[in-house]
Enzyme design. Structure first.
Site, short mmCIF file in Angstrom:
data_model
loop_
_atom_site.label_atom_id
_atom_site.label_comp_id
_atom_site.label_asym_id
_atom_site.label_seq_id
_atom_site.Cartn_x
_atom_site.Cartn_y
_atom_site.Cartn_z
N CYS A 277 0.91 -1.33 -0.03
CA CYS A 277 -0.14 -0.10 -0.06
C CYS A 277 0.91 1.25 -0.06
O CYS A 277 0.75 2.34 -0.67
CB CYS A 277 -0.89 -0.04 1.26
SG CYS A 277 -0.37 0.10 2.73
N HIS A 325 -2.68 1.57 6.69
CA HIS A 325 -3.12 1.37 5.40
C HIS A 325 -3.03 2.83 4.80
O HIS A 325 -3.78 3.69 5.70
CB HIS A 325 -4.15 0.59 5.25
CG HIS A 325 -4.57 0.24 3.74
ND1 HIS A 325 -3.88 -0.78 3.09
CD2 HIS A 325 -5.37 0.78 2.84
CE1 HIS A 325 -4.30 -1.07 1.91
NE2 HIS A 325 -5.38 0.19 1.64
N HIS A 337 -5.97 1.88 -4.32
CA HIS A 337 -4.79 1.41 -3.42
C HIS A 337 -4.44 0.06 -3.65
O HIS A 337 -5.14 -0.64 -4.30
CB HIS A 337 -5.57 1.47 -2.03
CG HIS A 337 -6.78 0.42 -1.82
ND1 HIS A 337 -6.82 -0.22 -0.54
CD2 HIS A 337 -7.67 0.03 -2.55
CE1 HIS A 337 -8.03 -1.12 -0.74
NE2 HIS A 337 -8.35 -0.80 -1.76
#
Length: 362
Positions: A277, A325, A337
């Site tokens: 990520c 994240h 993402h």
């Protein structure tokens, strides 16, 4: 005669049988405990598997970001160590040259050596010439003292560099130990997720949005873990998102992220063909000439914080309380993402995870 009687055999229906049965149960329980699967985990519904897998992915991502941070520190420590070693090597070369010059002075003195200066003056046929030579020798002695002082200074500097290198080496070893620990954690979590998903049939995995074989334990299996879609289906062209970006660099970052839709998730990767990520965010802004930190918990502090209502394409959106994240906002409540090893880089709504904050980096 009683001494010659055969010993009476006990029936297996008595205490011995009960003991054997108890031991067998204990052995079975121990085997189940060490196996880690057995009957310890009841049959789970697909929804329960999905929840457990999501938790494992989140924990793996937390460990991944720590791994990324430790790797960044290890790389920096390696660089500092090489610099110190190179500097020490250069100074050792200079020291060798200074020692050779000092040795030449000492050898010349030894060859000329000997008599007390007063005796040499008394025996000299030319006292004026001798006195001139004595003055030169005195000046030479001053130069020798200076040379000795320089050698001593160089020795101290080399020892200082060696000490600093030892400190950096200790730091590097500590970072490498952290890397091994976080790697074991990540691979363990991903393997546990893979085992859970393997209990489901392909239709069940599809129903909960998980790809077959997700949660691979290494980069090779992770590269192979793509979802059935490449993340582009039903999306508008990136032009609308880039047009709304606050500046050209943010627009370029968004365009790059669009170009990577469908790329596999690989923990620790920063492109160009696979990403985790924070690696996707790093690569997106790197394509626009903007340098960002490697980890989510550093990236959130890399720009100006903005509220959810102020979001513009190119902003970084962060999730979970541990900031584990990150995604790249593209407008209309959506982001691009790299989710986890069971899914490729894709578009998702930002409300699918607990929102933690946002940053505008340019």
């Amino acid at each position: 005669m009683a001494a010659h009687r055969k010993p009476r055999q006990r029936s297996l229906g008595g205490r011995s049988a009960r003991t054997a049965f108890t031991l067998a149960l204990a052995g079975a329980a121990t085997a189940t405990a060490f196996d880690g699967t057995g009957q310890a985990e009841p049959n789970l519904t697909p929804a329960q598997v999905k929840a457990k897998v999501a938790k494992l992915y989140q924990e793996a991502e937390q460990a991944t970001e720590k791994y990324n941070g430790a790797r960044e520190k290890a790389t920096a420590a390696e660089g500092r160590l090489r610099t110190l070693q190179d500097e020490a090597a250069r100074k050792e070369e200079k020291l060798d040259t200074a020692r050779e010059a000092l040795g030449s002075m000492a050898a010349a003195q030894y060859r000329e050596g000997g008599l007390d200066p007063a005796v040499q003056l008394a025996l000299s046929d030319d006292p004026d010439r001798y006195l001139d030579g004595a003055a030169f020798a005195e000046r030479a002695g001053d130069r020798q003292s200076a040379a000795v002082s320089r050698v001593r200074g160089q020795l101290r500097e080399i020892e200082r560099l060696r000490g600093a290198a030892r400190v950096e080496l200790t730091s590097l070893k500590a970072r490498q130990a952290e890397l091994r620990t976080y790697k074991r954690t990540v691979t363990g979590k991903l393997e546990a997720a893979r085992r859970l998903l393997s209990r489901l049939t392909a239709p069940e995995r599809s129903a909960i949005g998980e790809a077959a074989g997700g949660g691979g334990t290494d980069a090779r299996t992770s590269r192979a873990s793509r979802a059935s879609t490449d993340g582009r289906d039903g999306l508008p062209a990136p032009g609308s998102a880039t047009a709304e970006a606050p500046n050209s660099r943010a627009a370029q970052a968004v365009a790059y992220a669009y170009s990577k839709l469908g790329s596999p998730y690989v923990w620790g990767a920063t492109g160009p063909d696979a990403f985790d990520c924070s690696g996707l965010i790093l690569a997106s802004y790197r394509s626009a000439g903007v340098s960002l930190p490697r980890t989510t918990y550093a990236q959130i502090g890399a720009g100006q914080r903005v509220s959810r209502s102020e979001l513009l394409p190119g902003d970084l959106v962060f999730f979970y309380s541990g900031i584990s994240h990150v995604g790249l906002y593209i407008g209309d409540g959506r982001m691009i993402h790299a989710p986890n090893p069971s899914a490729p880089v894709r578009v998702a709504p930002i409300d699918e995870m607990p929102f933690a904050g946002a940053t505008r980096v340019v």
